[in-house]
Design an enzyme around this catalytic site. Structure first.
Site, mmCIF file in Angstrom:
data_model
loop_
_atom_site.group_PDB
_atom_site.id
_atom_site.type_symbol
_atom_site.label_atom_id
_atom_site.label_comp_id
_atom_site.label_asym_id
_atom_site.label_seq_id
_atom_site.Cartn_x
_atom_site.Cartn_y
_atom_site.Cartn_z
ATOM 1 N N SER A 131 -49.711 72.595 -7.700
ATOM 2 C CA SER A 131 -51.044 72.067 -7.997
ATOM 3 C C SER A 131 -50.954 70.562 -8.172
ATOM 4 O O SER A 131 -49.892 70.035 -8.557
ATOM 5 C CB SER A 131 -51.571 72.682 -9.295
ATOM 6 O OG SER A 131 -52.732 72.003 -9.743
ATOM 7 N N TYR A 187 -50.384 74.089 -18.470
ATOM 8 C CA TYR A 187 -50.645 74.376 -17.047
ATOM 9 C C TYR A 187 -50.016 73.287 -16.180
ATOM 10 O O TYR A 187 -49.324 73.596 -15.201
ATOM 11 C CB TYR A 187 -52.145 74.501 -16.773
ATOM 12 C CG TYR A 187 -52.425 74.812 -15.315
ATOM 13 C CD1 TYR A 187 -52.059 76.036 -14.764
ATOM 14 C CD2 TYR A 187 -53.011 73.863 -14.476
ATOM 15 C CE1 TYR A 187 -52.275 76.313 -13.418
ATOM 16 C CE2 TYR A 187 -53.228 74.135 -13.140
ATOM 17 C CZ TYR A 187 -52.865 75.362 -12.613
ATOM 18 O OH TYR A 187 -53.068 75.638 -11.275
HETATM 19 P P1 NDP Z 1 -57.653 83.307 -8.543
HETATM 20 O O1 NDP Z 1 -57.915 83.497 -9.983
HETATM 21 O O2 NDP Z 1 -58.750 83.524 -7.575
HETATM 22 O O3 NDP Z 1 -56.392 84.167 -8.080
HETATM 23 C C1 NDP Z 1 -55.256 84.295 -8.885
HETATM 24 C C2 NDP Z 1 -54.424 85.453 -8.384
HETATM 25 O O4 NDP Z 1 -53.246 85.543 -9.197
HETATM 26 C C3 NDP Z 1 -55.153 86.782 -8.491
HETATM 27 O O5 NDP Z 1 -54.938 87.522 -7.308
HETATM 28 C C4 NDP Z 1 -54.489 87.463 -9.670
HETATM 29 O O6 NDP Z 1 -54.447 88.874 -9.445
HETATM 30 C C5 NDP Z 1 -53.073 86.888 -9.594
HETATM 31 N N1 NDP Z 1 -52.380 86.978 -10.873
HETATM 32 C C6 NDP Z 1 -52.672 86.334 -12.027
HETATM 33 N N2 NDP Z 1 -51.834 86.729 -12.997
HETATM 34 C C7 NDP Z 1 -50.999 87.634 -12.441
HETATM 35 C C8 NDP Z 1 -49.921 88.409 -12.930
HETATM 36 N N3 NDP Z 1 -49.514 88.331 -14.219
HETATM 37 N N4 NDP Z 1 -49.283 89.244 -12.075
HETATM 38 C C9 NDP Z 1 -49.674 89.334 -10.799
HETATM 39 N N5 NDP Z 1 -50.691 88.636 -10.268
HETATM 40 C C10 NDP Z 1 -51.340 87.803 -11.099
HETATM 41 O O7 NDP Z 1 -57.130 81.793 -8.411
HETATM 42 P P2 NDP Z 1 -56.635 80.939 -7.136
HETATM 43 O O8 NDP Z 1 -56.626 81.726 -5.899
HETATM 44 O O9 NDP Z 1 -57.389 79.659 -7.160
HETATM 45 O O10 NDP Z 1 -55.151 80.609 -7.616
HETATM 46 C C11 NDP Z 1 -53.990 80.964 -6.884
HETATM 47 C C12 NDP Z 1 -52.901 79.981 -7.239
HETATM 48 O O11 NDP Z 1 -53.315 78.676 -6.893
HETATM 49 C C13 NDP Z 1 -52.546 79.923 -8.722
HETATM 50 O O12 NDP Z 1 -51.141 79.801 -8.831
HETATM 51 C C14 NDP Z 1 -53.234 78.659 -9.211
HETATM 52 O O13 NDP Z 1 -52.575 78.104 -10.314
HETATM 53 C C15 NDP Z 1 -53.124 77.784 -7.981
HETATM 54 N N6 NDP Z 1 -54.060 76.694 -7.840
HETATM 55 C C16 NDP Z 1 -55.410 76.891 -7.951
HETATM 56 C C17 NDP Z 1 -56.280 75.808 -7.778
HETATM 57 C C18 NDP Z 1 -57.754 75.935 -7.977
HETATM 58 O O14 NDP Z 1 -58.408 74.901 -8.266
HETATM 59 N N7 NDP Z 1 -58.344 77.124 -7.801
HETATM 60 C C19 NDP Z 1 -55.778 74.472 -7.400
HETATM 61 C C20 NDP Z 1 -54.339 74.404 -7.339
HETATM 62 C C21 NDP Z 1 -53.525 75.475 -7.519
HETATM 63 P P3 NDP Z 1 -54.719 90.005 -10.555
HETATM 64 O O15 NDP Z 1 -55.683 89.425 -11.564
HETATM 65 O O16 NDP Z 1 -55.260 91.163 -9.770
HETATM 66 O O17 NDP Z 1 -53.363 90.267 -11.123
HETATM 67 C C1 8X3 Z 2 -55.829 73.736 -10.323
HETATM 68 C C2 8X3 Z 2 -56.314 72.348 -10.095
HETATM 69 O O1 8X3 Z 2 -57.072 70.229 -11.297
HETATM 70 O O2 8X3 Z 2 -57.818 72.360 -12.195
HETATM 71 O O3 8X3 Z 2 -54.452 73.783 -10.250
HETATM 72 O O4 8X3 Z 2 -55.556 71.662 -12.471
HETATM 73 S S1 8X3 Z 2 -56.687 71.628 -11.596
#
Ligand code: NDP
Ligand code: 8X3
Length: 252
Positions: A139, A152
Site C-alpha cells: 500500500s 496499518y
Molecule cells: P476488501 O475488504 O474488499 O477485501 C479484503 C479481502 O481480504 C477480503 O476478501 C477478505 O475476505 C480478506 N481477508 C481479510 N481478513 C482475512 C483473514 N483473516 N483471512 C483471510 N482473508 C481475509 O479490501 P481490498 O480488496 O481493498 O483489499 C485487499 C488488499 O489490498 C488488502 O491487503 C488491503 O490492505 C490492500 N489495499 C487496499 C487499498 C484500498 O484503498 N482499498 C489500497 C492499498 C492496499 P473475508 O472477509 O471473506 O475473509
Molecule cells: C489503503 C490505502 O491510503 O487508505 O492501503 O492507507 S490508505
C-alpha cells in the site's frame, strides 16, 4: 495445461477482481477467504470459464493454511502465481487513542498471515521456478505515513521490505517477487476500516475517481504475465486525484 493462481482474499475487492481477470485468461484458480458463501458465489460465476478450487480459510490460522496448501488437489497444487492480497485496516484513531486488539488483528492478518501463506507455498513455487511469481499487495501506506495510519502503515511497510528481501533469497530460483502498492481504491476496505460506516465510505470516494478493483486486477495480471526474465520489484499506483500534502508543523 493452464497455469494456476492462488489468490488470498478472493471474496471481495481486489482479490475478487483478480479472480475474474485470471479466469478470463483460462487460468486454474485457488480462491480463499473466510466467507464461504461469497466463495461459492464466485465459484458459480467463474466455473464456466476455468477450474476453481475454493478454500474457506482464515490466514491467521497457521495450521489451516498449511493443511490447505498440503492438500491441494491436482491440478491446483502446481501453483505458478501467489497473489498475497488478504488484508485489512482497522480504525483511523491516533495511536494514543487506538485499540490494541485492532492493532494485533492487523499484524496477525497483514504480516503473520501473509508470511504463513508465503512460507507454505514457497516449496512449490521454487519447484516450478522460472516464470512463477509472488505478488504481494502492499500500500502507499507502507511508503508514506499519515495520521491514524500507525500499525496499518507499519504492516504494509513490512510487506514492501519482506518482498524485496524475498527476492534476495530467491536469487537464481527463477521465482519473481513484486510488491504492488495501491493508493486510494474503492472497495469494502473502507467499510471494514470504519466498522461499516457508509457515510464515511461515501465521503472518502466522492468526486475522487479512485482506483477500482478492476484496475488492480489488470495490473496484477500484467505482473504475472510479464516475460519470465523481468521482475517488477515495487510498483506504486495512485489515482490521478491523489498526491501528497506538505509536512505539518505544530507551533508553540
Ligand atoms: P476488501 O475488504 O474488499 O477485501 C479484503 C479481502 O481480504 C477480503 O476478501 C477478505 O475476505 C480478506 N481477508 C481479510 N481478513 C482475512 C483473514 N483473516 N483471512 C483471510 N482473508 C481475509 O479490501 P481490498 O480488496 O481493498 O483489499 C485487499 C488488499 O489490498 C488488502 O491487503 C488491503 O490492505 C490492500 N489495499 C487496499 C487499498 C484500498 O484503498 N482499498 C489500497 C492499498 C492496499 P473475508 O472477509 O471473506 O475473509
Ligand atoms: C489503503 C490505502 O491510503 O487508505 O492501503 O492507507 S490508505
Amino acid at each position: 495445461m493452464p497455469h494456476t493462481a492462488f489468490i488470498t482474499g478472493a471474496t471481495s475487492g481486489f482479490g475478487r477482481a483478480c479472480a475474474h481477470r485470471f479466469a478470463d485468461a483460462g487460468w486454474n484458480l485457488v480462491l480463499s477467504g473466510r466467507r464461504s458463501d461469497r466463495l461459492q458465489e464466485i465459484q458459480d460465476a467463474l466455473q464456466a470459464r476455468c477450474a476453481v478450487h475454493t478454500i474457506s480459510l482464515d490466514v491467521r490460522d497457521t495450521a489451516a493454511v498449511q493443511d490447505a496448501v498440503a492438500s491441494l488437489p491436482q491440478p491446483f497444487s502446481e501453483v505458478h502465481v501467489l497473489v498475497n492480497n488478504a488484508g485489512l485496516a482497522l480504525g483511523t484513531a491516533p495511536a494514543q487513542h487506538s485499540d490494541l486488539e485492532q492493532w494485533h488483528r492487523m499484524i496477525d492478518t497483514n504480516i503473520k498471515g501473509l508470511t504463513t501463506v508465503t512460507h507454505a507455498l514457497l516449496p512449490t513455487l521454487v519447484a516450478r521456478g522460472r516464470g512463477t511469481s509472488i505478488i504481494n499487495i502492499g500500500s502507499v501506506a507502507g511508503h508514506w505515513p499519515y495520521p491514524g495510519g500507525n500499525v496499518y502503515c507499519g504492516s504494509k511497510a513490512f510487506v514492501e521490505q519482506f518482498s524485496l528481501a524475498l527476492r534476495s533469497d530467491l536469487q537464481g530460483s527463477g521465482v519473481r517477487v513484486s510488491c504492488l502498492a495501491p493508493g486510494l481504491s474503492e472497495s469494502e476496505f473502507t467499510l471494514v476500516r470504519t466498522g461499516g460506516d457508509q457515510a464515511a465510505y461515501d465521503a472518502l470516494y466522492a468526486g475522487a475517481d479512485p482506483i477500482q478493483p478492476q484496475d488492480i486486477a489488470d495490473t496484477v495480471f500484467w505482473l504475472a504475465t510479464l516475460p519470465a526474465h523481468l521482475n517488477v520489484n515495487s510498483l506504486e499506483l495512485m489515482p490521478v486525484s491523489q498526491s501528497w500534502s506538505p509536512f505539518t508543523i505544530s507551533r508553540r
